[in-house]
Design a protein around this motif. Structure first.
Motif, short mmCIF file in Angstrom:
data_model
loop_
_atom_site.label_atom_id
_atom_site.label_comp_id
_atom_site.label_asym_id
_atom_site.label_seq_id
_atom_site.Cartn_x
_atom_site.Cartn_y
_atom_site.Cartn_z
N VAL A 81 -5.41 35.79 10.92
CA VAL A 81 -6.45 34.85 11.13
C VAL A 81 -7.59 35.68 11.94
O VAL A 81 -8.53 35.32 12.08
CB VAL A 81 -5.97 33.77 11.95
CG1 VAL A 81 -7.30 32.70 12.42
CG2 VAL A 81 -4.93 32.94 11.15
N THR B 128 -9.27 33.48 20.90
CA THR B 128 -8.29 32.81 20.20
C THR B 128 -9.13 31.39 19.89
O THR B 128 -9.07 31.14 18.60
CB THR B 128 -7.08 32.70 20.71
OG1 THR B 128 -6.41 33.80 20.94
CG2 THR B 128 -6.08 31.75 19.91
N TRP C 42 -9.43 27.83 13.40
CA TRP C 42 -8.14 27.53 12.86
C TRP C 42 -8.23 26.27 11.97
O TRP C 42 -7.35 26.08 11.38
CB TRP C 42 -7.31 26.99 14.23
CG TRP C 42 -6.94 28.36 15.17
CD1 TRP C 42 -7.76 28.89 16.27
CD2 TRP C 42 -6.13 29.19 14.75
NE1 TRP C 42 -7.51 30.06 16.67
CE2 TRP C 42 -6.25 30.17 15.79
CE3 TRP C 42 -5.19 29.46 13.87
CZ2 TRP C 42 -5.46 31.52 15.67
CZ3 TRP C 42 -4.17 30.56 14.01
CH2 TRP C 42 -4.36 31.76 14.82
N GLU C 43 -9.30 25.57 12.03
CA GLU C 43 -9.37 24.28 11.35
C GLU C 43 -9.45 24.47 9.86
O GLU C 43 -9.09 23.78 9.06
CB GLU C 43 -10.64 23.43 11.80
CG GLU C 43 -11.98 24.05 11.42
CD GLU C 43 -12.33 25.17 12.48
OE1 GLU C 43 -13.51 25.54 12.39
OE2 GLU C 43 -11.71 25.31 13.56
N LEU D 35 -5.31 24.79 9.38
CA LEU D 35 -4.51 23.83 9.89
C LEU D 35 -5.01 22.46 9.79
O LEU D 35 -6.19 22.15 10.38
CB LEU D 35 -4.26 23.97 11.56
CG LEU D 35 -3.85 25.36 11.87
CD1 LEU D 35 -3.48 25.35 13.32
CD2 LEU D 35 -2.51 26.02 11.28
N ILE E 107 -5.76 27.23 20.54
CA ILE E 107 -5.82 26.71 19.29
C ILE E 107 -6.01 25.09 19.34
O ILE E 107 -6.68 24.36 18.74
CB ILE E 107 -4.41 26.84 18.40
CG1 ILE E 107 -4.29 28.34 18.10
CG2 ILE E 107 -4.51 26.04 17.20
CD1 ILE E 107 -3.02 28.82 17.27
N ARG F 205 -9.40 24.18 20.21
CA ARG F 205 -10.47 24.33 19.14
C ARG F 205 -10.30 23.24 18.03
O ARG F 205 -11.13 22.56 17.60
CB ARG F 205 -9.98 25.60 18.41
CG ARG F 205 -10.76 25.85 17.05
CD ARG F 205 -12.02 26.43 17.17
NE ARG F 205 -12.84 26.46 16.05
CZ ARG F 205 -13.74 27.26 15.74
NH1 ARG F 205 -14.18 28.17 16.77
NH2 ARG F 205 -14.61 27.21 14.57
N TYR G 144 3.06 25.45 10.30
CA TYR G 144 2.40 26.62 10.30
C TYR G 144 3.03 27.52 11.29
O TYR G 144 2.60 27.42 12.47
CB TYR G 144 1.03 26.44 10.27
CG TYR G 144 0.25 25.54 9.35
CD1 TYR G 144 -0.45 26.37 8.44
CD2 TYR G 144 0.47 24.19 9.19
CE1 TYR G 144 -1.10 25.59 7.24
CE2 TYR G 144 -0.14 23.65 8.33
CZ TYR G 144 -1.02 24.14 7.35
OH TYR G 144 -1.49 23.34 6.21
N ILE H 255 2.95 30.44 13.54
CA ILE H 255 1.67 31.36 14.16
C ILE H 255 2.41 32.52 15.15
O ILE H 255 3.22 32.16 15.69
CB ILE H 255 0.72 30.57 14.81
CG1 ILE H 255 0.00 29.58 14.12
CG2 ILE H 255 -0.37 31.52 15.72
CD1 ILE H 255 -0.95 28.56 14.59
N ILE I 12 -0.39 33.74 10.48
CA ILE I 12 0.43 32.59 9.94
C ILE I 12 1.28 33.08 9.05
O ILE I 12 0.66 33.55 8.13
CB ILE I 12 -0.53 31.55 9.37
CG1 ILE I 12 -1.64 31.04 10.56
CG2 ILE I 12 0.13 30.22 9.11
CD1 ILE I 12 -2.80 29.98 10.14
#
Length: 380
Positions: free
Chosen positions: A62, A77, A82-83, A86, A117, A120, A138, A140, A153
């Motif tokens: 990522v 981070t 991330w969207e 996830l 995360i 975010r 997931y 991570i 991931i």
């Protein structure tokens, strides 16, 4: 389809073997210690999980960045998308490791990455509270090496060495991924005889049969990314159909596994049947000293006892000497022996054509390679 930065992780010493597998699947890659990096879409994730025999896992990278403070780790981070990976209900545990980095507290790094995360995701999904995390999983990881943080991931879930055929095992089983690598570095082809004189629970002969019939090692197992919305069931179905189409179930094989312990021979037979290969591999109870070979141009791959336990060393050294005498006449056979014993070549009575440093778990070993005569060319 999305193009991901992917990493196939590898045991030390197997990077070149894994890289060849990745390239054979059609993906260009770069090689570093313990990891092979390449780009690929959702189909690549499915195919590499199904087909890679020698990799430990396939991960999505990522982000990767330099970091020397917790604030920096949090902000960098949080800046990652991330969207894209996830969903709102994702369960996302964070694991970590740190080597030679200023941020050496792994638990603090895990907590900070998790919080970043969440922040975010809150912004993207317009949420105020915490997330339920009752959806797909997931896994991570934040890995710090010399102040470089890599956030990944895991797409595999259970390690790729877990093929799903091992009903039982002995005290020190060889990982399936290492067993496959030992076979792939030989010049064996499925039209030649293959013997493992120290087969234990049968891992090397079973992996040889899978290779011989071109059966995808992950064909009969599940992967964590099969539950993700970003990889549709159709992609997995197509990848499995490809694997089924490429398997050569009609390929005849001459593969033998032998072990001195009758209990291990029984376990090996059960494991081979669980893998669907029970009729293809022959298992025998036999000492290596009693091995007789009537065919030519075969391959022997063995992972004998190393003699590391108290009281075992003399017996193992005696066995290495006798093995050298038994194998001395097999000039058309190629022989590959994995051991940590530093005096193996002296005891065996012959210097290896080539040595390759490998790790069997945490044990540093060498693969001693003795190349036999090439088979004569046949005119088509």
């Amino acid at each position: 389809m999305t193009n991901f930065d992917l990493i196939a992780t590898s045991a030390m010493g197997l990077e070149a073997v894994v890289a060849k597998e990745v390239r054979d699947l059609g993906y260009e890659c770069t090689v570093e210690n313990g990891r092979i990096s390449f780009k690929g879409n959702e189909t690549a994730i499915a195919r590499t999980n199904l087909w890679l025999r020698t990799a430990d896992r396939v991960k999505i990278k990522v982000g990767e960045f330099r970091v020397t403070s917790f604030d920096e780790l949090f902000e960098k981070t949080k800046a990652l998308a991330w969207e894209q990976f996830l969903p709102e209900n994702a369960e996302f545990p964070v694991s970590g490791k740190s080597v030679k980095s200023k941020l050496f507290s792994v638990s603090d790094c895990q907590a900070i990455v998790k919080k970043a995360i969440v922040e975010r995701m809150k912004r993207h999904y317009k949420r105020n509270g915490w997330f339920d995390e009752n959806g797909p999983k997931y896994k991570i990881e934040v890995a710090l090496l010399k102040d470089i943080a890599t956030l990944t991931i895991d797409t595999s879930g259970v390690g790729l060495h877990k093929r799903g055929y091992r009903v039982d095992q002995g005290e020190a089983p060889l990982k399936e991924t290492l067993a496959a690598a030992l076979i792939l570095v030989t010049n064996w082809s499925p039209d030649r005889p293959f013997i493992d004189p120290f087969c234990g629970s049968g891992t090397i002969p079973i992996e040889a049969a899978l290779i011989g019939q071109n059966i995808a090692p992950g064909f009969n197992r599940e992967f964590i990314s099969e539950t993700w919305p970003i990889i549709t069931p159709t992609i997995w179905d197509e990848a499995r159909t490809e694997a089924e189409d490429l398997a050569n179930y009609d390929q005849p094989l001459d593969i033998t596994g032998a072990d001195i312990d009758h209990r291990m021979v029984k376990i090996a037979e059960e494991n081979a049947f669980e893998a669907g290969l029970g009729d293809l591999v022959t298992f025998k109870q036999m000492r290596v000293q009693d091995l007789t070979v009537k065919k030519d141009y075969g391959v022997i791959v063995g992972n004998p006892p190393y003699g590391e336990r108290l009281g075992e060393k003399q017996a193992v050294e005696k066995m290495y000497r006798e093995m050298g005498q038994v194998f001395a006449d097999l000039d058309t056979w190629s022989i590959y022996i994995l051991t940590s014993h530093p005096e193996f070549e002296t005891l065996f009575g012959k210097p290896a054509t080539k040595k390759r440093k490998l790790f069997n778990g945490f044990i540093r070993t060498d693969l001693y390679q003795y190349w036999g005569k090439r088979p004569p060319r046949t005119n088509e």
